[in-house]
Motif scaffolding. Structure first.
Motif, PDB file in Angstrom:
ATOM      1  N   SER A  44      -9.650  -3.868  -1.440  1.00 35.59           N
ATOM      2  CA  SER A  44     -10.364  -3.386  -2.606  1.00 35.59           C
ATOM      3  C   SER A  44      -9.583  -4.233  -3.707  1.00 35.59           C
ATOM      4  CB  SER A  44     -10.173  -1.804  -3.426  1.00 35.59           C
ATOM      5  OG  SER A  44      -9.067  -1.794  -4.057  1.00 35.59           O
ATOM      6  N   ARG A  45      -7.695  -4.816  -3.561  1.00 31.29           N
ATOM      7  CA  ARG A  45      -7.155  -5.100  -3.966  1.00 31.29           C
ATOM      8  C   ARG A  45      -6.653  -6.813  -3.425  1.00 31.29           C
ATOM      9  NH1 ARG A  45      -2.849  -0.596  -4.422  1.00 31.29           N
ATOM     10  NH2 ARG A  45      -3.555  -0.116  -2.673  1.00 31.29           N
ATOM     11  N   GLN A  46      -7.883  -7.538  -2.557  1.00 27.84           N
ATOM     12  CA  GLN A  46      -7.534  -8.474  -1.747  1.00 27.84           C
ATOM     13  C   GLN A  46      -8.651  -9.814  -2.144  1.00 27.84           C
ATOM     14  OE1 GLN A  46      -5.613  -8.408   0.989  1.00 27.84           O
ATOM     15  NE2 GLN A  46      -4.989  -7.160   0.899  1.00 27.84           N
ATOM     16  N   LYS A  61      -8.897   1.546   2.648  1.00 24.81           N
ATOM     17  CA  LYS A  61     -10.172   1.696   0.924  1.00 24.81           C
ATOM     18  C   LYS A  61      -9.507   0.829  -0.453  1.00 24.81           C
ATOM     19  CE  LYS A  61     -13.868   3.423  -1.607  1.00 24.81           C
ATOM     20  NZ  LYS A  61     -14.711   4.145  -2.535  1.00 24.81           N
ATOM     21  N   SER A  62      -8.049   1.595  -0.541  1.00 25.67           N
ATOM     22  CA  SER A  62      -7.691   0.969  -2.020  1.00 25.67           C
ATOM     23  C   SER A  62      -6.902  -0.646  -1.403  1.00 25.67           C
ATOM     24  CB  SER A  62      -6.337   1.882  -2.111  1.00 25.67           C
ATOM     25  OG  SER A  62      -4.896   1.652  -2.873  1.00 25.67           O
ATOM     26  N   SER A  83     -10.418 -12.327  -3.567  1.00 24.48           N
ATOM     27  CA  SER A  83     -11.592 -12.949  -3.005  1.00 24.48           C
ATOM     28  C   SER A  83     -11.520 -14.503  -3.075  1.00 24.48           C
ATOM     29  CB  SER A  83     -13.467 -12.694  -3.401  1.00 24.48           C
ATOM     30  OG  SER A  83     -13.516 -12.920  -5.053  1.00 24.48           O
TER      31      SER A  83
END
Length: 118
Positions: free
Chosen positions: A111-113, A107-108, A115
């Motif tokens: 979330s840092r990818q 999840k971490s 967009s």
């Protein structure tokens, strides 16, 4: 008059690129698949609408390393369970904690990818 120096041409700037045989083959195939009129049209389309991805795989390597450690821990627990024929509460708790680490890490990382925005 040289056909490449036509004064009425809307695109006045030419470029020269040097490609390997493999790169030229890839360009030709992709241009063909695009159904555009020419390689030049295909390249112009890439310049205007294409993306260049600079991907940092550091987090993915760390994630894979963490998963490998978790997998090793799970294997040790499974061996202990098979050797003794018992399932210990502490082992079940450890498996649950390891799975929480997997989900938290994933999840971490996701979330840092970044967009993609146009």
């Amino acid at each position: 008059m040289d056909k490449h120096r036509n004064k009425n041409r809307s695109r006045k700037y030419g470029i020269v690129i040097h490609l390997s045989e493999d790169e030229k083959y890839i360009l030709d195939e992709k241009a063909k698949c695009s159904n555009m009129k020419s390689r030049s049209a295909f390249i112009r389309h890439l310049i205007i609408y294409g993306y260049v991805y600079d991907i940092d795989y550091t987090e993915l390597r760390e994630y894979n390393s963490a998963l490998a450690k978790i997998g090793n821990n799970l294997n040790q627990i499974a061996k202990r369970m098979n050797a003794t024929g018992n399932v210990y509460e502490a082992d079940v708790k450890e498996v649950k904690e390891l799975m929480q680490k997997v989900w938290h890490t994933q999840k971490s990382m996701l979330s840092r990818q970044p967009s993609i925005k146009q």
